[in-house]
Design an enzyme around this catalytic site. Sequence first.
Site, PDB file in Angstrom:
ATOM      1  CG  MET A  24      -1.966  -1.364   1.234  1.00  0.00           C
ATOM      2  SD  MET A  24      -3.148  -1.945   1.989  1.00  0.00           S
ATOM      3  CE  MET A  24      -2.431  -0.739   4.385  1.00  0.00           C
ATOM      4  N   GLY A  25       2.309   1.242   0.080  1.00  0.00           N
ATOM      5  CA  GLY A  25       3.318   2.029  -0.541  1.00  0.00           C
ATOM      6  C   GLY A  25       3.959   2.796   0.718  1.00  0.00           C
ATOM      7  CG  LEU A  27       7.395   1.265  -0.461  1.00  0.00           C
ATOM      8  CD1 LEU A  27       8.111   0.712  -2.054  1.00  0.00           C
ATOM      9  CD2 LEU A  27       6.782   0.018  -0.352  1.00  0.00           C
ATOM     10  CG  HIS A  31       6.821  -2.226   2.207  1.00  0.00           C
ATOM     11  ND1 HIS A  31       7.271  -0.418   2.993  1.00  0.00           N
ATOM     12  CD2 HIS A  31       5.755  -2.549   2.477  1.00  0.00           C
ATOM     13  CE1 HIS A  31       5.429  -0.822   3.239  1.00  0.00           C
ATOM     14  NE2 HIS A  31       4.943  -1.960   3.158  1.00  0.00           N
ATOM     15  CD  GLN A 147      -1.599  -9.006   4.592  1.00  0.00           C
ATOM     16  OE1 GLN A 147      -2.491  -8.068   4.040  1.00  0.00           O
ATOM     17  NE2 GLN A 147      -0.744  -8.795   3.756  1.00  0.00           N
ATOM     18  CB  SER A 180       3.092   2.796   6.399  1.00  0.00           C
ATOM     19  OG  SER A 180       4.166   1.731   4.488  1.00  0.00           O
ATOM     20  NE  ARG A 181      -3.031   1.940   9.241  1.00  0.00           N
ATOM     21  CZ  ARG A 181      -3.126   0.353   8.440  1.00  0.00           C
ATOM     22  NH1 ARG A 181      -2.121  -0.642   8.520  1.00  0.00           N
ATOM     23  NH2 ARG A 181      -4.325   0.680   8.218  1.00  0.00           N
TER      24      ARG A 181
HETATM   25  P1  AMP Z   1       1.029  -3.544   3.436  1.00  0.00           P
HETATM   26  O1  AMP Z   1       2.087  -1.497   2.441  1.00  0.00           O
HETATM   27  O2  AMP Z   1       1.827  -3.304   5.373  1.00  0.00           O
HETATM   28  O3  AMP Z   1       0.341  -3.515   2.804  1.00  0.00           O
HETATM   29  O4  AMP Z   1       2.399  -4.247   3.314  1.00  0.00           O
HETATM   30  C1  AMP Z   1       2.579  -4.265   2.303  1.00  0.00           C
HETATM   31  C2  AMP Z   1       3.993  -5.681   2.702  1.00  0.00           C
HETATM   32  O5  AMP Z   1       5.134  -5.359   3.252  1.00  0.00           O
HETATM   33  C3  AMP Z   1       2.565  -6.705   3.396  1.00  0.00           C
HETATM   34  O6  AMP Z   1       3.334  -8.011   2.599  1.00  0.00           O
HETATM   35  C4  AMP Z   1       3.110  -6.842   5.168  1.00  0.00           C
HETATM   36  O7  AMP Z   1       2.787  -8.484   5.467  1.00  0.00           O
HETATM   37  C5  AMP Z   1       4.938  -6.371   4.635  1.00  0.00           C
HETATM   38  N1  AMP Z   1       5.410  -6.029   5.882  1.00  0.00           N
HETATM   39  C6  AMP Z   1       5.124  -4.442   5.823  1.00  0.00           C
HETATM   40  N2  AMP Z   1       6.050  -4.495   7.189  1.00  0.00           N
HETATM   41  C7  AMP Z   1       6.337  -4.989   7.172  1.00  0.00           C
HETATM   42  C8  AMP Z   1       7.431  -5.692   8.580  1.00  0.00           C
HETATM   43  N3  AMP Z   1       7.869  -4.934   8.755  1.00  0.00           N
HETATM   44  N4  AMP Z   1       8.607  -7.069   7.713  1.00  0.00           N
HETATM   45  C9  AMP Z   1       8.474  -7.879   6.929  1.00  0.00           C
HETATM   46  N5  AMP Z   1       6.772  -7.319   6.273  1.00  0.00           N
HETATM   47  C10 AMP Z   1       6.269  -6.278   6.308  1.00  0.00           C
END
Ligand code: AMP
Length: 296
Positions: A24-25, A27, A31, A147, A180-181
Amino acid sequence: VRRLERFADVRRERRGTTALVPTMGFLHEGHLSLVEAAAAAADTVVVSLFVNPLQFDDPADLDRYPRDPERDAALAGDAGATILFSPPPDEVYPAPPAVRVIPGPPGDGMEGSRRPGHFAGVATVVAKLFAGLQPDRAHFGRKDAQQLVVVSRLAADLSFPVEVVGGPTVREQDGLALSSRNVFLPSADRTAALALSRGLMAAASAAEAGERSGAALEGLVAAEVAGGGILELEYAVLAGAADAARIARLDRPAFLAAAVRVGGLRLIDNVWLLPDGTADRGITLDRPSILYGGGP
Ligand code: AMP
């Protein structure tokens, strides 16, 4: 990195094997570690950037979700992406979808019961990305444990010819799982939030030392979070890795997942555990995250 906005354009540009990293960006290193793993395994690496309205149960969360596509393009390219796919909403949803993917029991507990409709939104958009981009493999973070299970079952149960691959959780120097949050987390809340990862690490150590009781492992997380003052625990659950169903004993591959509320935010985190007591805590950065200004 090529920036494309149409499914058909991505299909035309692919060369050799294709790996997809859906995001969802905004990054961060979590990511980017997935992008690097994708680049090591495939010829074409597509990073998708789409804040999927269908998976947001809270409209305020959708509105304030951080966005910076220029920054994301530079970061994704540096990490090895060949294509940044950022579709406008009408490319993904030309009409509100009448047919949706309902993930069933793997999406019912934990996040699913606190965020109604969330995993149907995730499963529907991931199915559309799989169908529209036709990747050979897709990389997801173990940070979002449930997920990852839902998406693995989606691919298997609907016969998508896509190999779903999990990557380790990337943590900030203080142990907080990257999200990201996190940019919205005031420092007092952040200090309190660290009880979440501390509790999970304590449980991982207990598993390594021989603890197999689900209630005991969950209790270690709950106790640490209770000591975190302003934190509110939503759940701490030991769940099987195959179906995300709660288990009473660590007698199969599993993850221990928890969610807390702090201020107006929800944070989730987990550790992955094997029945022999092996624990996967993820990896920890040795410098401040690029989320806090060290961008390209
Ligand atoms: P999101 O942008 O939050 O939807 O995340 C996109 C992808 O990045 C998803 O597969 C998440 O599980 C992965 N992701 C998000 N945060 C982390 C993290 N801290 N470590 C590893 N993967 C992550």
